[in-house]
Scaffold this motif. Structure first.
Motif, short mmCIF file in Angstrom:
data_model
loop_
_atom_site.label_atom_id
_atom_site.label_comp_id
_atom_site.label_asym_id
_atom_site.label_seq_id
_atom_site.Cartn_x
_atom_site.Cartn_y
_atom_site.Cartn_z
N TYR A 1 6.35 9.24 5.86
CA TYR A 1 6.17 10.66 5.50
C TYR A 1 6.78 10.88 4.13
N LEU B 1 0.83 5.79 1.09
CA LEU B 1 0.16 6.89 1.80
C LEU B 1 -0.95 7.48 0.94
N GLY C 1 0.83 -1.20 0.00
CA GLY C 1 0.00 0.00 0.00
C GLY C 1 0.86 1.24 0.00
N LEU D 1 9.29 14.26 17.57
CA LEU D 1 10.71 13.95 17.50
C LEU D 1 11.55 15.21 17.36
N ALA D 2 12.72 15.18 17.98
CA ALA D 2 13.72 16.23 17.75
C ALA D 2 14.07 16.27 16.27
N1 NAP Z 1 14.99 11.41 10.82
C1 NAP Z 1 14.80 12.48 11.60
O1 NAP Z 1 15.77 13.10 12.06
C2 NAP Z 1 13.40 12.95 11.92
C3 NAP Z 1 13.23 14.07 12.74
C4 NAP Z 1 11.95 14.51 13.06
C5 NAP Z 1 10.85 13.83 12.56
N2 NAP Z 1 11.05 12.75 11.74
C6 NAP Z 1 9.87 12.05 11.23
O2 NAP Z 1 9.92 10.68 11.61
C7 NAP Z 1 9.28 9.88 10.61
C8 NAP Z 1 10.22 8.83 10.08
O3 NAP Z 1 11.35 9.50 9.55
P1 NAP Z 1 12.58 8.74 8.87
O4 NAP Z 1 13.77 9.57 9.11
O5 NAP Z 1 12.59 7.31 9.28
O6 NAP Z 1 12.17 8.85 7.33
P2 NAP Z 1 12.76 8.07 6.07
O7 NAP Z 1 14.01 7.35 6.40
O8 NAP Z 1 12.75 9.05 4.95
O9 NAP Z 1 11.64 6.97 5.78
C9 NAP Z 1 10.39 7.33 5.29
C10 NAP Z 1 9.50 6.10 5.31
O10 NAP Z 1 8.20 6.48 4.77
C11 NAP Z 1 7.91 5.64 3.65
N3 NAP Z 1 7.16 6.41 2.68
C12 NAP Z 1 7.48 7.63 2.15
N4 NAP Z 1 6.53 8.00 1.26
C13 NAP Z 1 5.60 6.99 1.25
C14 NAP Z 1 4.40 6.80 0.53
N5 NAP Z 1 3.95 7.70 -0.36
N6 NAP Z 1 3.71 5.66 0.76
C15 NAP Z 1 4.16 4.72 1.63
N7 NAP Z 1 5.29 4.86 2.35
C16 NAP Z 1 6.01 5.98 2.15
C17 NAP Z 1 9.27 5.21 3.12
O11 NAP Z 1 9.10 4.03 2.35
P3 NAP Z 1 10.22 3.52 1.30
O12 NAP Z 1 11.18 2.67 2.09
O13 NAP Z 1 9.44 2.75 0.31
O14 NAP Z 1 10.87 4.75 0.72
C18 NAP Z 1 10.02 4.96 4.43
O15 NAP Z 1 9.62 3.74 5.00
C19 NAP Z 1 8.80 10.87 9.54
O16 NAP Z 1 7.50 11.27 9.85
C20 NAP Z 1 9.77 12.01 9.73
O17 NAP Z 1 9.31 13.23 9.19
C21 NAP Z 1 12.28 12.30 11.40
#
Ligand code: NAP
Length: 308
Positions: A73, A52, A50, A162-163
């Motif tokens: 996201y 988003l 699926g 999250l930070a």
């Molecule tokens: N990393 C940070 O420092 C940080 C800080 C504050 C907040 N956050 C938040 O924490 C959450 C996780 O962040 P992250 O760093 O783990 O992000 P990430 O590494 O970019 O991973 C994003 C995830 O979302 C999935 N995704 C993106 N677009 C999608 C779509 N259209 N349909 C289905 N799945 C989709 C990706 O799937 P694929 O594997 O298929 O690409 C991946 O599993 C997010 O909400 C982010 O904004 C992160």
């Protein structure tokens, strides 16, 4: 519990999946590609196909589970329209996941960010009690408010803020972008005297917080994933300069966007954020290294950089 995890293949999601499996839960992860499905299977989770953009797929995944953690996201910060589109996609995902769980009392943990608190609690340390106004439409604010309203409709929702720097090996967030900018410009910059603060959390501490929220957060809880309340941005810039063997420089606020690109609006923010209430409520105690320690270990800098 059988837990449906969106974003299960991402930087934080992979750690959350490991944390859940290690605690005896089973995981059904959202997969939008064969690659993602294979990664989930290899990690010991099941895959649910699926995206988003397909609320039906999110409802089905949530309905098949005892609880949901929503981390996916669409990170497109290329312009204001893309930014707004990503926030809207997040809101519709929260609505779809919540609709599937309404009246069940099952947990739905959603992800937010502390950066919104720079405007909600200007000039002071923000707490979990700082909430967006009803109807607020800033990034993530509508998703947070929807999660809180779902708590009144029989869903045990919680919001993990999250930070901006969730750090660990494999980070592909803001810190790697700051490092790439410093490398490209030949200088590691901060704004003014660089005394504005950014909070931070290690990815594995964040993953544990998501599990604790799933297991025991009360309905409508707001939780802060900040192990370090606020690191002066100048210290982050200096650590990057050290890792790349480059000088630091100060910039005027009106130079931020030219230098940092999309991060130009975020680098000057003062965002000290307490997690005292979160720690008390869930017994969460971060144990992993801080951001400067992680930067000092050198893994962020790759080939040719000064180590340690
Ligand atoms: N990393 C940070 O420092 C940080 C800080 C504050 C907040 N956050 C938040 O924490 C959450 C996780 O962040 P992250 O760093 O783990 O992000 P990430 O590494 O970019 O991973 C994003 C995830 O979302 C999935 N995704 C993106 N677009 C999608 C779509 N259209 N349909 C289905 N799945 C989709 C990706 O799937 P694929 O594997 O298929 O690409 C991946 O599993 C997010 O909400 C982010 O904004 C992160």
């Amino acid at each position: 519990m059988r837990v449906f995890v969106t974003g299960a293949t991402g930087f934080i999601g992979t750690a959350v999946v490991r944390e859940l499996l290690g605690a005896g839960h089973t995981v059904l992860g959202l997969a939008r590609s064969d690659r993602a499905a294979a990664a989930l299977t290899a990690a010991g989770a099941a895959a649910h196909r699926g995206t988003l953009d397909d609320p039906g797929s999110l409802r089905e995944g949530a309905a098949a589970a005892d609880g949901v953690i929503h981390l996916a996201y669409h990170h497109d910060f290329s312009d204001q329209a893309a930014f707004a589109n990503a926030a809207q996609l997040d809101l519709s995902a929260v609505e779809a996941l919540g609709a599937a769980l309404e009246g069940t009392g099952k947990p739905l943990v959603i992800t937010s960010g502390t950066l919104m608190l720079a405007s909600l609690a200007p000039g002071r340390t923000a707490t979990e009690e700082d909430l967006p106004a009803p109807g607020a439409d800033g990034p993530r604010m509508a998703s947070e408010n929807t999660a809180r309203s779902l708590a009144r409709r029989g869903v045990r929702t919680s919001v993990v803020r999250l930070a901006p720097t969730v750090h660990d090996e494999g980070d592909r967030g803001f810190v790697p972008h700051l490092i790439a900018t410093a490398r490209e410009k030949g200088v590691s910059a901060y704004i003014g005297d660089g005394s504005n603060h950014w909070p931070a959390v290690h990815r594995r501490d964040a993953a544990r917080l998501f599990r604790l929220a799933l297991e025991s957060a009360p309905p409508g809880a707001t939780l802060h994933g900040t192990a370090e309340q606020g690191i002066p941005f100048r210290a982050i810039a200096e650590s990057i300069a050290h890792g790349l063997d480059l000088p630091t420089t100060t910039l005027a606020p009106d130079q931020a966007t030219t230098h940092f690109g999309f991060l130009g609006a975020l680098v000057p923010l003062d965002n000290p954020t307490s997690s005292t209430l979160t720690r008390k409520q869930l017994g969460w105690e971060p144990v992993h290294p801080g951001l400067l320690e992680d930067l000092g270990a050198g893994d962020y800098f790759g080939e040719g950089a000064r180590r340690g």
